[in-house]
Design an enzyme around this catalytic site. Sequence first.
Site, short mmCIF file in Angstrom:
data_model
loop_
_atom_site.label_atom_id
_atom_site.label_comp_id
_atom_site.label_asym_id
_atom_site.label_seq_id
_atom_site.Cartn_x
_atom_site.Cartn_y
_atom_site.Cartn_z
N ALA A 89 -18.99 -60.75 99.89
CA ALA A 89 -18.11 -59.99 99.00
C ALA A 89 -17.04 -60.86 98.36
O ALA A 89 -16.62 -60.61 97.23
CB ALA A 89 -17.46 -58.84 99.77
N THR A 90 -16.59 -61.91 99.06
CA THR A 90 -15.59 -62.79 98.48
C THR A 90 -16.12 -63.46 97.22
O THR A 90 -15.46 -63.48 96.17
CB THR A 90 -15.14 -63.86 99.49
OG1 THR A 90 -14.43 -63.24 100.56
CG2 THR A 90 -14.24 -64.90 98.84
N ASN A 102 -9.66 -51.91 103.78
CA ASN A 102 -10.12 -52.55 105.01
C ASN A 102 -9.13 -52.48 106.17
O ASN A 102 -9.50 -52.69 107.32
CB ASN A 102 -10.46 -54.03 104.74
CG ASN A 102 -9.29 -54.80 104.16
OD1 ASN A 102 -8.69 -54.37 103.17
ND2 ASN A 102 -8.96 -55.92 104.75
N GLN A 110 -16.26 -52.49 102.38
CA GLN A 110 -16.14 -51.53 103.48
C GLN A 110 -16.82 -50.19 103.16
O GLN A 110 -16.75 -49.27 103.97
CB GLN A 110 -14.66 -51.29 103.80
CG GLN A 110 -13.91 -52.51 104.31
CD GLN A 110 -14.29 -52.89 105.73
OE1 GLN A 110 -14.98 -52.16 106.43
NE2 GLN A 110 -13.83 -54.05 106.17
N SER A 112 -21.16 -56.53 100.89
CA SER A 112 -21.19 -57.51 101.97
C SER A 112 -22.20 -57.07 103.03
O SER A 112 -22.24 -55.89 103.40
CB SER A 112 -19.81 -57.63 102.61
OG SER A 112 -19.86 -58.42 103.78
N ALA A 113 -23.00 -58.01 103.54
CA ALA A 113 -24.01 -57.67 104.55
C ALA A 113 -23.42 -57.55 105.94
O ALA A 113 -23.84 -56.69 106.73
CB ALA A 113 -25.12 -58.73 104.55
N HIS A 114 -22.42 -58.39 106.27
CA HIS A 114 -21.98 -58.42 107.66
C HIS A 114 -21.07 -57.26 108.05
O HIS A 114 -20.68 -57.13 109.21
CB HIS A 114 -21.31 -59.77 107.98
CG HIS A 114 -19.90 -59.91 107.50
ND1 HIS A 114 -18.81 -59.74 108.34
CD2 HIS A 114 -19.38 -60.23 106.29
CE1 HIS A 114 -17.69 -59.95 107.65
NE2 HIS A 114 -18.01 -60.25 106.40
N THR A 165 -30.27 -72.10 95.82
CA THR A 165 -31.48 -71.69 96.52
C THR A 165 -31.22 -70.41 97.30
O THR A 165 -30.25 -70.32 98.07
CB THR A 165 -31.95 -72.79 97.49
OG1 THR A 165 -32.21 -73.98 96.74
CG2 THR A 165 -33.21 -72.36 98.24
N CYS A 217 -8.81 -62.02 107.59
CA CYS A 217 -8.46 -63.13 106.70
C CYS A 217 -6.99 -63.51 106.81
O CYS A 217 -6.57 -64.56 106.33
CB CYS A 217 -8.78 -62.76 105.25
SG CYS A 217 -10.53 -62.42 105.00
#
Length: 381
Positions: A74-75, A154, A182, A202-204, A242, A327
């Site tokens: 996301a960043t 968040n 979020q 974001s995946a995590h 890649t 963060c």
Amino acid sequence: MQTLYMDYAATTPVDPAVAEKMMQYLTADGCFANPASRAHMLGWFAEQAVEESRLTIAKSVGCDLRELVWTSGATESNNLALKGVAETRKAQGRHIITSAIEHKAVLDTCGWLETQGFEVTYLKPDSTGVISVEQVADALREDTILASFMWVNNELGSINPVLEIGALLREKGVVFHVDAAQAGGKVVMDLANMPIDLVSFSAHKIYGPKGMGALYVRRDPDLKVAAQIHGGGHERGMRSGTLPTHQIVGMAEAMKIATERLQQDFDHLTTLRQQFWQGISVLDAVSVNGDLESGYPGILNVCFAGVDGESLLMALKDVAVSTGSACNSASVDPSYVLSGIGLPRDKALSSLRFSWGRFCTAEEVEQAIASVTRAVTALRS
């Protein structure tokens, strides 16, 4: 001693089904090839996996698969959206609108854009952390080209009225970016029918791998995003590099599971939050930062008046929580989000963020209630 993990807003453990899927794209006996290698069949298989994953996520959020650009998270998505639009629209204007409590990935990017000659208006949210449509309307100018607001905050779990804000901005011809780190996989999305131009994922945050994300870019000839990473022209020229097939299929599997379990997870989190709040609210001088009723149930920011938040963190050796965004965890200053909603410094420094997830249990919440009660009572005495 087992640690009770209640910091899901910072990151989530990878779902076992996601990890199993990712393993199929890592080793020599799997689909490990470069998806850009079109000279042989192994590359074709990897490319197919990438595009099938793109389709899976597109179906989950209700958009065309060609509207998704892979990023490292996301960043990067926020950077690509804000810098990319600012660069292509600077001839039309240099004014940007955001809020004072956005994630640092948005605030720091806006700060950098200010050094490049752009002007940014930072709206102050209400006491629950919400930006109103009226505020956005009042901030609009003739030279406004872009606005950016997060869907779910968040630190507070507050939910912005992104559809109403989007409708206003669409009418005014202003590009609208939403940080959904979020919110992706946690709230219902139908982007094809929503007045939103760019969305960061974001995946995590949804039980997928770290270092993986995506940016939704609405297909519109008037909406162009300048690349910020060059070298190969991947992702329709918007983001070179890649592609990490294993992380992409992991994100897609995580989003698929999250979409299928959306209501189930939401109900589970609602139950856990209610249980936790009922358990700790019997303590004196305890209050919620944000709105308990309308906020996202996976996040609860609590003020324990008269107790230093850092001391409370140290006392909670068996509970993994935070004083705010991961963060900013190295800072001894109060959370800028809590300060941004008008919380006095002493109360901001007495606050902790608790966040739950899919794998949290009622038993763990009960243990956390006991730990918090013991720690707060001891520190106050």
